[in-house]
Design a protein around this motif. Structure first.
Motif, mmCIF file in Angstrom:
data_model
loop_
_atom_site.group_PDB
_atom_site.id
_atom_site.type_symbol
_atom_site.label_atom_id
_atom_site.label_comp_id
_atom_site.label_asym_id
_atom_site.label_seq_id
_atom_site.Cartn_x
_atom_site.Cartn_y
_atom_site.Cartn_z
ATOM 1 N N GLN A 80 -11.681 0.666 -4.648
ATOM 2 C CA GLN A 80 -11.434 2.040 -4.213
ATOM 3 C C GLN A 80 -12.397 3.010 -4.878
ATOM 4 N N THR A 107 -8.749 -4.407 2.698
ATOM 5 C CA THR A 107 -7.737 -5.324 3.238
ATOM 6 C C THR A 107 -8.359 -6.599 3.765
ATOM 7 N N PHE A 157 -10.020 1.477 3.371
ATOM 8 C CA PHE A 157 -8.787 0.703 3.397
ATOM 9 C C PHE A 157 -8.960 -0.584 4.189
ATOM 10 N N TRP A 208 0.784 -1.218 0.000
ATOM 11 C CA TRP A 208 0.000 0.000 0.000
ATOM 12 C C TRP A 208 0.828 1.285 0.000
ATOM 13 N N THR A 209 2.067 1.232 0.451
ATOM 14 C CA THR A 209 2.808 2.487 0.651
ATOM 15 C C THR A 209 3.951 2.694 -0.325
#
Length: 259
Positions: free
Chosen positions: A162, A172, A168, A66-67
């Motif tokens: 999304q 997940t 989020f 995710w990052t």
């Protein structure tokens, strides 16, 4: 199918032959009473270590997913996360032992901030120290396999969720983790069996530092040193039967999932 079955049955058969020859289980109340504390501590050590490795490994894999967007950043982060797995267990154990020692900065900080005695981790609770060291060293295994599983999820599926306004946490839990749960189950069972018979990390903390809280593999190690205690056979058989039971359980769950 035949090859995989042969690879599973052959080593198990050899181990069972060795057990029948060298280790006779003592099922008396005395033998079981001596073996039970070692088996109980082994179960606690294996379960706590495996759960910790799964939590940290999955969290690290989700962090990468995710990052980190660029390939360079992902490569750097993955390399950092995989580093503990390349360090020998004896080095990890000795390093954690030194870091958690009464004279370490960590012990002094814990005493000043939380009023925890300097010998709390290393001498009073060596089993917890062994669990912490095992989690740090072996979480990269869960991380890498989870990351590979995450990359099999189509990116369009995540984008569509999304765009639909999914949060989020819901993406997940309902999409990502649900899609890779068979992989997570396989990782958990593999790590649990591995930690069930782990020797070197508990040896550093429980044999070299402490004289109590020993696990089953350390007690079996005494048979190599010449001990002929009757409860050693019980411990050996229980460890082997536990590994076989976990393997059969996973095979059954996997077969149901495929079907």
């Amino acid at each position: 199918m035949l090859i995989s079955t042969t690879l599973l049955v052959l080593p198990l058969s050899l181990v069972l032959i060795a057990l029948v020859k060298d280790y006779r289980p003592d099922l008396s109340s005395e033998g079981w009473g001596l073996a039970r504390p070692f088996l109980g501590r082994t179960l606690i050590f294996a379960l706590a270590s495996t759960v910790g490795q799964m939590i940290v490994g999955v969290a690290a894999a989700l962090t990468v997913l995710w990052t980190t967007r660029s390939a360079l950043k992902q490569t750097i982060v993955i390399a950092v996360f995989l580093l503990p797995y390349a360090i020998p267990a004896s080095v990890v154990g000795l390093s954690f032992g030194f870091a958690a020692g009464p004279q370490s900065y960590w012990a002094e900080m814990m005493e000043s901030v939380f009023s925890i005695p300097p010998g709390y981790w290393l001498y009073d609770h060596p089993l917890l120290s062994a669990v912490a060291a095992s989690i740090w060293q072996y979480f990269p295994f869960a991380f890498l396999l989870t990351l590979l599983a995450l990359r099999t999820i189509p990116a369009d599926t995540l984008r569509a969720a999304q765009l639909d306004g999914a949060t989020f946490s819901s993406i997940t839990s309902k999409i990502v983790l649900r899609s890779i749960w068979p992989v997570l189950l396989a990782i958990f069972m593999l790590r649990f069996v591995f930690m069930l018979v782990k020797f070197d990390t508990p040896f550093v903390f429980l044999e070299k530092i402490a004289t109590r809280d020993e696990v089953a593999t350390l007690e079996l190690w005494r048979s190599v040193r010449g001990s002929d205690s009757s409860h050693l056979g019980t411990i050996a058989w229980m460890l082997q039967l536990s590994a076989i039971a976990i393997a059969l359980l996973y095979a059954r769950i996997h077969r149901r999932g495929v079907a």
